[in-house]
Write a protein that holds these residues in place. Structure first.
Motif, mmCIF file in Angstrom:
data_model
loop_
_atom_site.group_PDB
_atom_site.id
_atom_site.type_symbol
_atom_site.label_atom_id
_atom_site.label_comp_id
_atom_site.label_asym_id
_atom_site.label_seq_id
_atom_site.Cartn_x
_atom_site.Cartn_y
_atom_site.Cartn_z
ATOM 1 N N PHE A 277 0.835 -1.198 0.000
ATOM 2 C CA PHE A 277 0.000 0.000 0.000
ATOM 3 C C PHE A 277 0.864 1.239 0.000
ATOM 4 C CE2 PHE A 277 0.371 1.386 4.372
ATOM 5 C CZ PHE A 277 0.507 0.228 5.134
ATOM 6 N N ILE A 278 0.291 2.289 -0.580
ATOM 7 C CA ILE A 278 0.920 3.600 -0.621
ATOM 8 C C ILE A 278 0.014 4.533 0.165
ATOM 9 C CG2 ILE A 278 1.643 5.516 -2.075
ATOM 10 C CD1 ILE A 278 1.756 3.549 -4.425
ATOM 11 N N ASP A 279 0.554 5.136 1.190
ATOM 12 C CA ASP A 279 -0.181 6.169 1.913
ATOM 13 C C ASP A 279 0.189 7.502 1.288
ATOM 14 O OD1 ASP A 279 0.039 4.598 5.161
ATOM 15 O OD2 ASP A 279 -1.578 4.579 3.695
ATOM 16 N N LEU A 280 -0.792 8.197 0.761
ATOM 17 C CA LEU A 280 -0.566 9.487 0.114
ATOM 18 C C LEU A 280 -0.746 10.603 1.125
ATOM 19 C CD1 LEU A 280 -2.666 8.894 -3.120
ATOM 20 C CD2 LEU A 280 -0.197 8.667 -2.854
ATOM 21 N N ALA A 281 0.113 11.611 1.027
ATOM 22 C CA ALA A 281 0.014 12.779 1.900
ATOM 23 C C ALA A 281 0.405 14.008 1.108
ATOM 24 C CB ALA A 281 0.930 12.624 3.106
ATOM 25 N N LEU A 282 -0.216 15.113 1.447
ATOM 26 C CA LEU A 282 0.136 16.407 0.892
ATOM 27 C C LEU A 282 0.737 17.191 2.038
ATOM 28 C CD1 LEU A 282 0.077 18.300 -1.525
ATOM 29 C CD2 LEU A 282 -2.194 19.027 -0.819
ATOM 30 N N GLY A 283 2.052 17.345 2.009
ATOM 31 C CA GLY A 283 2.738 17.865 3.185
ATOM 32 C C GLY A 283 2.598 16.844 4.299
ATOM 33 N N ARG A 284 2.042 17.261 5.418
ATOM 34 C CA ARG A 284 1.802 16.321 6.518
ATOM 35 C C ARG A 284 0.348 15.861 6.586
ATOM 36 N NH1 ARG A 284 5.994 16.068 10.313
ATOM 37 N NH2 ARG A 284 7.581 17.650 9.984
ATOM 38 N N ARG A 285 -0.479 16.343 5.649
ATOM 39 C CA ARG A 285 -1.901 16.002 5.647
ATOM 40 C C ARG A 285 -2.150 14.711 4.877
ATOM 41 N NH1 ARG A 285 -4.961 20.305 3.005
ATOM 42 N NH2 ARG A 285 -4.598 19.088 1.163
ATOM 43 N N PRO A 286 -2.620 13.653 5.542
ATOM 44 C CA PRO A 286 -2.909 12.393 4.860
ATOM 45 C C PRO A 286 -4.046 12.554 3.849
ATOM 46 C CG PRO A 286 -3.129 12.148 7.255
ATOM 47 C CD PRO A 286 -2.923 13.604 6.966
ATOM 48 N N LEU A 287 -3.884 11.927 2.683
ATOM 49 C CA LEU A 287 -4.918 11.963 1.651
ATOM 50 C C LEU A 287 -5.636 10.633 1.495
ATOM 51 C CD1 LEU A 287 -3.051 13.923 -1.159
ATOM 52 C CD2 LEU A 287 -4.731 14.800 0.468
ATOM 53 N N GLY A 288 -4.974 9.546 1.810
ATOM 54 C CA GLY A 288 -5.601 8.245 1.662
ATOM 55 C C GLY A 288 -4.600 7.169 1.296
ATOM 56 N N ARG A 289 -5.106 6.012 1.018
ATOM 57 C CA ARG A 289 -4.271 4.839 0.760
ATOM 58 C C ARG A 289 -4.652 4.204 -0.574
ATOM 59 N NH1 ARG A 289 -3.379 0.796 5.547
ATOM 60 N NH2 ARG A 289 -1.831 2.403 5.910
ATOM 61 N N VAL A 290 -3.637 3.787 -1.324
ATOM 62 C CA VAL A 290 -3.810 3.043 -2.559
ATOM 63 C C VAL A 290 -3.161 1.676 -2.349
ATOM 64 C CG1 VAL A 290 -3.224 2.922 -5.009
ATOM 65 C CG2 VAL A 290 -3.758 5.127 -3.968
ATOM 66 N N VAL A 291 -3.899 0.597 -2.642
ATOM 67 C CA VAL A 291 -3.359 -0.752 -2.513
ATOM 68 C C VAL A 291 -3.068 -1.296 -3.906
ATOM 69 C CG1 VAL A 291 -3.789 -3.108 -1.688
ATOM 70 C CG2 VAL A 291 -4.600 -1.152 -0.356
ATOM 71 N N LEU A 292 -1.849 -1.787 -4.090
ATOM 72 C CA LEU A 292 -1.405 -2.312 -5.367
ATOM 73 C C LEU A 292 -1.233 -3.819 -5.277
ATOM 74 C CD1 LEU A 292 1.385 0.353 -5.953
ATOM 75 C CD2 LEU A 292 -0.904 0.343 -6.957
ATOM 76 N N GLY A 293 -1.804 -4.554 -6.227
ATOM 77 C CA GLY A 293 -1.598 -5.994 -6.339
ATOM 78 C C GLY A 293 -0.480 -6.243 -7.341
ATOM 79 N N LEU A 294 0.515 -7.046 -6.951
ATOM 80 C CA LEU A 294 1.703 -7.261 -7.779
ATOM 81 C C LEU A 294 1.718 -8.668 -8.371
ATOM 82 C CD1 LEU A 294 4.325 -5.606 -5.405
ATOM 83 C CD2 LEU A 294 2.851 -4.521 -7.119
ATOM 84 N N TYR A 295 2.099 -8.764 -9.644
ATOM 85 C CA TYR A 295 2.105 -10.023 -10.397
ATOM 86 C C TYR A 295 3.461 -10.724 -10.273
ATOM 87 C CZ TYR A 295 -1.683 -7.440 -12.779
ATOM 88 O OH TYR A 295 -2.791 -6.699 -13.077
ATOM 89 N N GLY A 296 3.683 -11.379 -9.147
ATOM 90 C CA GLY A 296 4.961 -12.011 -8.860
ATOM 91 C C GLY A 296 5.299 -13.226 -9.689
ATOM 92 N N ARG A 297 4.308 -13.860 -10.288
ATOM 93 C CA ARG A 297 4.606 -15.005 -11.162
ATOM 94 C C ARG A 297 5.057 -14.538 -12.538
ATOM 95 N NH1 ARG A 297 -0.270 -19.120 -9.602
ATOM 96 N NH2 ARG A 297 0.389 -19.441 -7.462
ATOM 97 N N ALA A 298 4.436 -13.495 -13.043
ATOM 98 C CA ALA A 298 4.782 -12.986 -14.376
ATOM 99 C C ALA A 298 6.101 -12.211 -14.349
ATOM 100 C CB ALA A 298 3.671 -12.090 -14.908
ATOM 101 N N CYS A 299 6.356 -11.508 -13.250
ATOM 102 C CA CYS A 299 7.513 -10.613 -13.169
ATOM 103 C C CYS A 299 8.184 -10.691 -11.795
ATOM 104 C CB CYS A 299 7.070 -9.188 -13.439
ATOM 105 S SG CYS A 299 6.248 -8.935 -14.999
ATOM 106 N N PRO A 300 8.740 -11.836 -11.427
ATOM 107 C CA PRO A 300 9.290 -11.968 -10.066
ATOM 108 C C PRO A 300 10.432 -10.997 -9.746
ATOM 109 C CG PRO A 300 9.873 -13.873 -11.420
ATOM 110 C CD PRO A 300 8.879 -13.067 -12.198
#
Length: 182
Positions: free
Chosen positions: A42-65
């Motif tokens: 996950f990526i926690d996004l912030a603008l300065g010190r103000r949190p904006l939210g979280r983005v969760v990324l699914g990674l393709y470990g079999r295709a691109c280990p």
């Protein structure tokens, strides 16, 4: 997802490995390319010190280990890595790019394998919003920089290593700034 920006202030990134998945969770896999999610970060996004939210990324470990290992290691690295870095490039309706943890302007960064490493698998396709791929300067020049698309971008197929997608992400405005529907 929506991103909030205020006049050239960078959106800081904080990466953490969310989980490694052993079971078979696949999107539409094909014989050419395995979309099985092996790791989520996950990526926690912030603008300065103000949190904006979280983005969760699914990674393709079999295709691109190797590419996934590079990304995950840079996510959790206490030294040279993504923690505290910024998205340095946003093109409305196209993509957002980050991963330059050295200079923050798109001219820096390196992989865990050295300055760059070869393209691992160019069979992944940019068929939808939220595709996660390596930014490069041409053939076999993957480093630490990556991008997330805001729409299908098939013209990039075969030129960049697609190694994941946005599982779910930030929406909404946390006040101030301008909402940009990416």
């Amino acid at each position: 997802f929506l991103l909030s920006t205020i006049h050239h202030q960078p959106i800081a990134l904080f990466y953490t490995v969310l989980q490694t998945i052993n079971q078979n969770q696949a999107m539409s896999s094909s014989p050419e390319y395995d979309h099985t999610i092996t790791t989520r970060v996950f990526i926690d996004l912030a603008l300065g010190r103000r949190p904006l939210g979280r983005v969760v990324l699914g990674l393709y470990g079999r295709a691109c280990p190797k590419t996934v290992r590079n990304f995950v290691d840079l996510c959790v690295s206490p030294g040279a890595g993504y923690r505290g870095s910024s998205f340095h490039r946003l093109i409305r309706g196209f993509m957002i790019q980050g991963g330059d943890y050295e200079k923050g302007d798109g001219t820096g960064g390196a992989s865990i394998y050295g300055k760059t490493f070869p393209d691992e698998n160019l069979n992944g396709r940019h068929t939808e919003r939220g595709t996660l791929a390596m930014a490069n300067l041409g053939k076999d020049t993957n480093g630490s920089q990556f991008y997330i698309t805001f729409k299908a971008t098939e013209h990039l197929d075969g030129k960049h290593v697609v190694f994941g997608h946005v599982d779910f992400g930030y929406t909404g405005n946390s006040g101030g700034g301008e909402d940009i529907d990416c």
